[in-house]
Design a protein around this motif. Structure first.
Motif, PDB file in Angstrom:
ATOM      1  N   ILE A 100       0.835  -1.208   0.000  1.00 23.43           N
ATOM      2  CA  ILE A 100       0.000   0.000   0.000  1.00 23.43           C
ATOM      3  C   ILE A 100       0.868   1.254   0.000  1.00 23.43           C
ATOM      4  CG2 ILE A 100      -1.942  -1.179   1.078  1.00 23.43           C
ATOM      5  CD1 ILE A 100      -1.259   0.206   3.710  1.00 23.43           C
ATOM      6  N   ARG A 101       2.064   1.171   0.590  1.00 19.87           N
ATOM      7  CA  ARG A 101       2.959   2.336   0.545  1.00 19.87           C
ATOM      8  C   ARG A 101       3.498   2.550  -0.867  1.00 19.87           C
ATOM      9  NH1 ARG A 101       6.774   1.993   5.855  1.00 19.87           N
ATOM     10  NH2 ARG A 101       7.470   4.000   5.066  1.00 19.87           N
ATOM     11  N   THR A 102       3.554   1.491  -1.652  1.00 16.72           N
ATOM     12  CA  THR A 102       4.014   1.604  -3.041  1.00 16.72           C
ATOM     13  C   THR A 102       2.956   2.224  -3.935  1.00 16.72           C
ATOM     14  OG1 THR A 102       5.449  -0.333  -2.802  1.00 16.72           O
ATOM     15  CG2 THR A 102       4.821   0.293  -5.046  1.00 16.72           C
ATOM     16  N   TYR A 103       1.685   1.838  -3.706  1.00 18.11           N
ATOM     17  CA  TYR A 103       0.626   2.194  -4.655  1.00 18.11           C
ATOM     18  C   TYR A 103      -0.213   3.400  -4.259  1.00 18.11           C
ATOM     19  CZ  TYR A 103       1.738  -2.517  -6.241  1.00 18.11           C
ATOM     20  OH  TYR A 103       2.392  -3.624  -6.672  1.00 18.11           O
ATOM     21  N   PHE A 104      -0.153   3.836  -2.992  1.00 18.91           N
ATOM     22  CA  PHE A 104      -1.040   4.904  -2.536  1.00 18.91           C
ATOM     23  C   PHE A 104      -0.246   6.005  -1.840  1.00 18.91           C
ATOM     24  CE2 PHE A 104      -3.423   0.884  -2.406  1.00 18.91           C
ATOM     25  CZ  PHE A 104      -4.455   1.188  -3.274  1.00 18.91           C
ATOM     26  N   PRO A 105      -0.739   7.251  -1.859  1.00 20.93           N
ATOM     27  CA  PRO A 105      -0.058   8.344  -1.143  1.00 20.93           C
ATOM     28  C   PRO A 105      -0.140   8.162   0.365  1.00 20.93           C
ATOM     29  CG  PRO A 105      -2.158   9.086  -2.036  1.00 20.93           C
ATOM     30  CD  PRO A 105      -1.926   7.716  -2.594  1.00 20.93           C
ATOM     31  N   SER A 106       0.721   8.876   1.083  1.00 21.94           N
ATOM     32  CA  SER A 106       0.842   8.699   2.530  1.00 21.94           C
ATOM     33  C   SER A 106      -0.473   8.908   3.259  1.00 21.94           C
ATOM     34  CB  SER A 106       1.898   9.677   3.079  1.00 21.94           C
ATOM     35  OG  SER A 106       2.015   9.575   4.482  1.00 21.94           O
ATOM     36  N   SER A 107      -1.252   9.915   2.866  1.00 22.32           N
ATOM     37  CA  SER A 107      -2.513  10.191   3.566  1.00 22.32           C
ATOM     38  C   SER A 107      -3.481   9.020   3.434  1.00 22.32           C
ATOM     39  CB  SER A 107      -3.158  11.466   3.006  1.00 22.32           C
ATOM     40  OG  SER A 107      -3.400  11.340   1.614  1.00 22.32           O
ATOM     41  N   VAL A 108      -3.484   8.355   2.259  1.00 27.44           N
ATOM     42  CA  VAL A 108      -4.355   7.192   2.050  1.00 27.44           C
ATOM     43  C   VAL A 108      -3.828   5.988   2.822  1.00 27.44           C
ATOM     44  CG1 VAL A 108      -5.273   5.595   0.322  1.00 27.44           C
ATOM     45  CG2 VAL A 108      -5.099   8.035  -0.199  1.00 27.44           C
ATOM     46  N   VAL A 109      -2.504   5.836   2.842  1.00 37.85           N
ATOM     47  CA  VAL A 109      -1.892   4.731   3.595  1.00 37.85           C
ATOM     48  C   VAL A 109      -2.295   4.791   5.069  1.00 37.85           C
ATOM     49  CG1 VAL A 109       0.303   3.812   4.445  1.00 37.85           C
ATOM     50  CG2 VAL A 109       0.057   4.406   2.043  1.00 37.85           C
ATOM     51  N   GLN A 110      -2.281   5.981   5.640  1.00 34.91           N
ATOM     52  CA  GLN A 110      -2.637   6.124   7.052  1.00 34.91           C
ATOM     53  C   GLN A 110      -4.082   5.723   7.300  1.00 34.91           C
ATOM     54  OE1 GLN A 110      -1.564  10.160   8.003  1.00 34.91           O
ATOM     55  NE2 GLN A 110       0.622   9.770   7.780  1.00 34.91           N
ATOM     56  N   VAL A 111      -4.984   6.093   6.391  1.00 36.52           N
ATOM     57  CA  VAL A 111      -6.388   5.700   6.536  1.00 36.52           C
ATOM     58  C   VAL A 111      -6.532   4.189   6.434  1.00 36.52           C
ATOM     59  CG1 VAL A 111      -8.678   5.846   5.488  1.00 36.52           C
ATOM     60  CG2 VAL A 111      -7.286   7.907   5.706  1.00 36.52           C
ATOM     61  N   MET A 112      -5.850   3.577   5.475  1.00 35.78           N
ATOM     62  CA  MET A 112      -5.948   2.130   5.298  1.00 35.78           C
ATOM     63  C   MET A 112      -5.372   1.376   6.493  1.00 35.78           C
ATOM     64  SD  MET A 112      -5.108   1.746   1.203  1.00 35.78           S
ATOM     65  CE  MET A 112      -5.515  -0.001   1.138  1.00 35.78           C
ATOM     66  N   ARG A 115      -5.327   2.446   9.556  1.00 39.20           N
ATOM     67  CA  ARG A 115      -6.301   2.609  10.638  1.00 39.20           C
ATOM     68  C   ARG A 115      -7.480   1.646  10.443  1.00 39.20           C
ATOM     69  NH1 ARG A 115      -8.307   8.304  10.360  1.00 39.20           N
ATOM     70  NH2 ARG A 115      -6.103   8.522   9.847  1.00 39.20           N
ATOM     71  N   ASP A 116      -7.940   1.533   9.196  1.00 37.89           N
ATOM     72  CA  ASP A 116      -9.046   0.619   8.911  1.00 37.89           C
ATOM     73  C   ASP A 116      -8.643  -0.828   9.155  1.00 37.89           C
ATOM     74  OD1 ASP A 116     -10.681   2.708   8.260  1.00 37.89           O
ATOM     75  OD2 ASP A 116     -10.514   2.472   6.093  1.00 37.89           O
ATOM     76  N   ALA A 117      -7.397  -1.167   8.816  1.00 38.99           N
ATOM     77  CA  ALA A 117      -6.933  -2.541   9.025  1.00 38.99           C
ATOM     78  C   ALA A 117      -6.913  -2.886  10.508  1.00 38.99           C
ATOM     79  CB  ALA A 117      -5.541  -2.719   8.423  1.00 38.99           C
ATOM     80  N   ILE A 118      -6.483  -1.947  11.327  1.00 43.13           N
ATOM     81  CA  ILE A 118      -6.460  -2.189  12.773  1.00 43.13           C
ATOM     82  C   ILE A 118      -7.874  -2.355  13.305  1.00 43.13           C
ATOM     83  CG2 ILE A 118      -5.890  -1.132  14.997  1.00 43.13           C
ATOM     84  CD1 ILE A 118      -3.471   0.173  13.545  1.00 43.13           C
ATOM     85  N   ASP A 119      -8.796  -1.510  12.826  1.00 38.58           N
ATOM     86  CA  ASP A 119     -10.178  -1.547  13.323  1.00 38.58           C
ATOM     87  C   ASP A 119     -10.956  -2.741  12.780  1.00 38.58           C
ATOM     88  OD1 ASP A 119      -9.668   0.769  14.692  1.00 38.58           O
ATOM     89  OD2 ASP A 119     -10.571   2.086  13.190  1.00 38.58           O
ATOM     90  N   ARG A 120     -10.832  -3.012  11.473  1.00 37.27           N
ATOM     91  CA  ARG A 120     -11.671  -4.023  10.823  1.00 37.27           C
ATOM     92  C   ARG A 120     -11.153  -5.441  11.012  1.00 37.27           C
ATOM     93  NH1 ARG A 120     -14.734  -2.172   6.140  1.00 37.27           N
ATOM     94  NH2 ARG A 120     -14.142  -4.096   5.081  1.00 37.27           N
TER      95      ARG A 120
END
Length: 399
Positions: A89-101, A103-108
Motif C-alpha cells: 500500500i505504501r508503493t501504490y497509494f499516497p501517505s494520507s491514504v496509507v494512514q487511513v488504510m 487505521r481501517d486494518a487495525i479496526d476491521r
C-alpha cells in the motif's frame, strides 16, 4: 476515406479512452465481483492495487469468488504477510491514504496484536492515530518491541513539534506581553480601549472628548511575570489523539520560562506528569489509555495545585462523559471561575472533526460561563492567548 470519416473516427477513438478509464476506476471501487457489471479486467499495477484493497475491504457477506470459495477480507494471521501488505500500500497509494488504510486494518481486522512485533512497527506509516493505538497497547507490549515503539512515537512527536512549536511560542509570548499592564506606557504601548473605559468619568461634553488622566498600556512580560497553565487531560480510549496533541503542547508551554505548566492525566485515577514535560514521549508512555472517567476527582486535584487563581488558566480536555459526581464537578468549576481562574473546556484537541460528547454536561458548563467546544491543533495557540489575556475565546463555528 473522406475527411469527415477521418474526423469521426478520431472522435470515436478519443471517446473510448475516458470511458475505459471510468470502467477501470469503477472496477477498482467495486472489487471485481461478478455483479460489478464493468466487465473490466485488471493487470499489472492495477491488479496489485486491487489485491491490496481486496485484502482489507473485500466483501464478507457470503459471496463467492470465481473458485466458489467464500470471499472475505483478510491479511492472514502472520506478521510477514501483513508486512508485505503494508509495503504494497505504501508503493501504490499516497501517505494520507496509507494512514487511513492502516487505521481501517487495525479496526476491521483486529491487527493490534501484530503491532507488538518490531518488524511490523518498522513497516507502518507513523501518524497520530498509530501513536494512540501503540499507547493503548503499552502495558501489553513486550520489551523487544518497546524501543521500536518509542522510536515510532518520537518521530511523530518531533514532526508535531516542528509544526506547532514556533507559532505557539510566538502567539503566547505576544499574549503575555499584552497581559502585563502598566500605568505609564509609552505612546505605542497604550491600550486605548481600557484607557477610555477607565476615564469615562472625565468626559467633557462641551468638547465632546475624554481627558485621559490615567493611561493603561501593554507592558513587556519579564521573566518574573508568569502565568500558570494546568492541562487536565482525559485519557479514556476515545481521547487518544487529544492526548497526543496535548502532550506536545504541554512540552512546548513548559519550555516557555514565563509560563508555569502542569500536566495532569486522568481516568478514574489522577496522575501528575509535570515532572516529565521536558520529554513528551515520556509523558505519552506515562499515560494509560482506556478505562473510566472521574472528571470531578481530576479537577479537585488541579484546584489544589492553584496558588494564584487570577493568573491561572485551567484547560480541561475531555468528552465530558463523567463517571464521578456530576454536581460536585460543576460546583468545582464554578468555584474556580469565581476565584479568578480562566477555565477552558475542549471536547477534543485534534483534527478528527466533530467529537461525540455529553451534551448535557457541555450545556451545564456553558451556563457557568465555560463553553465547551472542539479545537484543532492549529487553533489551540489562539485559544490559549485569549485565555491569558482574559478576552473572549475565539470559539470555532461548528455549524
Amino acid at each position: 476515406m473522406t475527411s469527415g470519416s477521418v474526423t469521426e473516427g478520431t472522435v470515436a477513438t478519443g471517446a473510448v479512452e475516458p470511458a475505459q478509464e471510468r470502467l477501470r476506476r469503477w472496477r477498482l471501487v467495486l472489487g471485481g465481483d461478478a455483479a460489478d457489471g464493468t466487465g473490466c479486467a485488471l493487470s499489472g499495477q492495477d491488479a496489485a492495487m486491487d489485491g491490496a484493497l481486496a485484502a482489507l475491504y473485500g466483501r464478507g457477506d457470503g459471496s463467492k469468488d470465481r473458485a466458489g470459495r467464500d470471499r472475505s477480507a483478510g491479511l492472514g494471521a502472520s506478521a510477514p504477510s501483513v508486512a508485505r501488505w503494508l509495503g504494497d500500500i505504501r508503493t501504490y497509494f499516497p501517505s494520507s491514504v496509507v494512514q487511513v488504510m492502516q487505521r481501517d486494518a487495525i479496526d476491521r481486522l483486529g491487527l493490534s496484536a501484530l503491532l507488538l512485533e518490531p518488524e511490523m512497527l518498522e513497516a507502518v506509516e507513523a501518524d497520530v492515530h498509530l501513536v494512540g493505538t501503540l499507547l493503548s497497547l503499552n502495558k501489553a507490549m513486550p520489551e523487544t518491541t518497546k524501543e521500536t515503539a518509542r522510536a515510532v512515537v518520537r518521530k511523530v512527536v518531533e514532526d508535531l513539534e516542528k509544526r506547532l512549536a514556533t507559532r505557539t511560542r510566538a502567539t503566547l509570548t505576544g499574549a503575555l506581553d499584552r497581559s502585563a499592564r502598566i500605568n505609564r506606557p509609552r505612546h505605542q504601548d497604550i491600550d486605548w480601549n481600557r484607557t477610555i473605559a477607565a476615564n469615562l468619568k472625565h468626559y467633557l461634553p462641551e468638547y465632546r472628548t475624554i481627558v485621559p488622566e490615567r493611561l493603561i498600556g501593554y507592558g513587556r512580560a519579564s521573566q518574573s511575570v508568569k502565568k500558570e497553565v494546568v492541562l487536565c487531560i482525559d485519557q479514556s480510549g476515545s481521547m487518544a489523539a487529544s492526548v497526543v496533541y496535548a502532550s506536545v503542547f504541554g512540552a512546548v508551554l513548559a519550555s516557555m520560562r514565563s509560563i508555569d505548566t502542569r500536566l495532569v492525566v486522568f481516568d478514574t485515577a489522577v496522575v501528575d506528569l509535570t515532572d516529565q514535560l521536558d520529554d513528551p514521549v515520556d509523558v505519552l508512555f506515562g499515560t494509560q489509555l482506556g478505562g473510566g472517567t472521574d472528571i470531578n476527582r481530576a479537577l479537585a486535584y488541579c484546584q489544589s495545585q492553584i496558588s494564584r487563581p487570577a493568573e491561572t488558566v485551567v484547560v480541561l480536555i475531555s468528552d465530558l462523559y463523567e463517571g464521578g459526581i456530576r454536581d460536585e464537578m460543576l460546583k468545582r468549576v464554578a468555584a474556580m471561575k469565581a476565584s479568578g481562574v480562566q477555565f477552558v473546556t475542549l471536547l477534543a484537541l485534534s483534527d478528527e472533526g466533530a467529537p461525540a460528547y455529553d451534551r448535557e454536561h457541555a450545556a451545564a458548563l456553558a451556563s457557568l460561563g465555560a463553553p465547551a467546544f472542539a479545537c484543532t491543533p492549529d487553533l489551540f495557540p489562539d485559544i490559549m492567548a485569549a485565555a491569558i489575556e482574559k478576552r473572549p475565546l475565539p470559539i470555532p463555528d461548528t455549524e
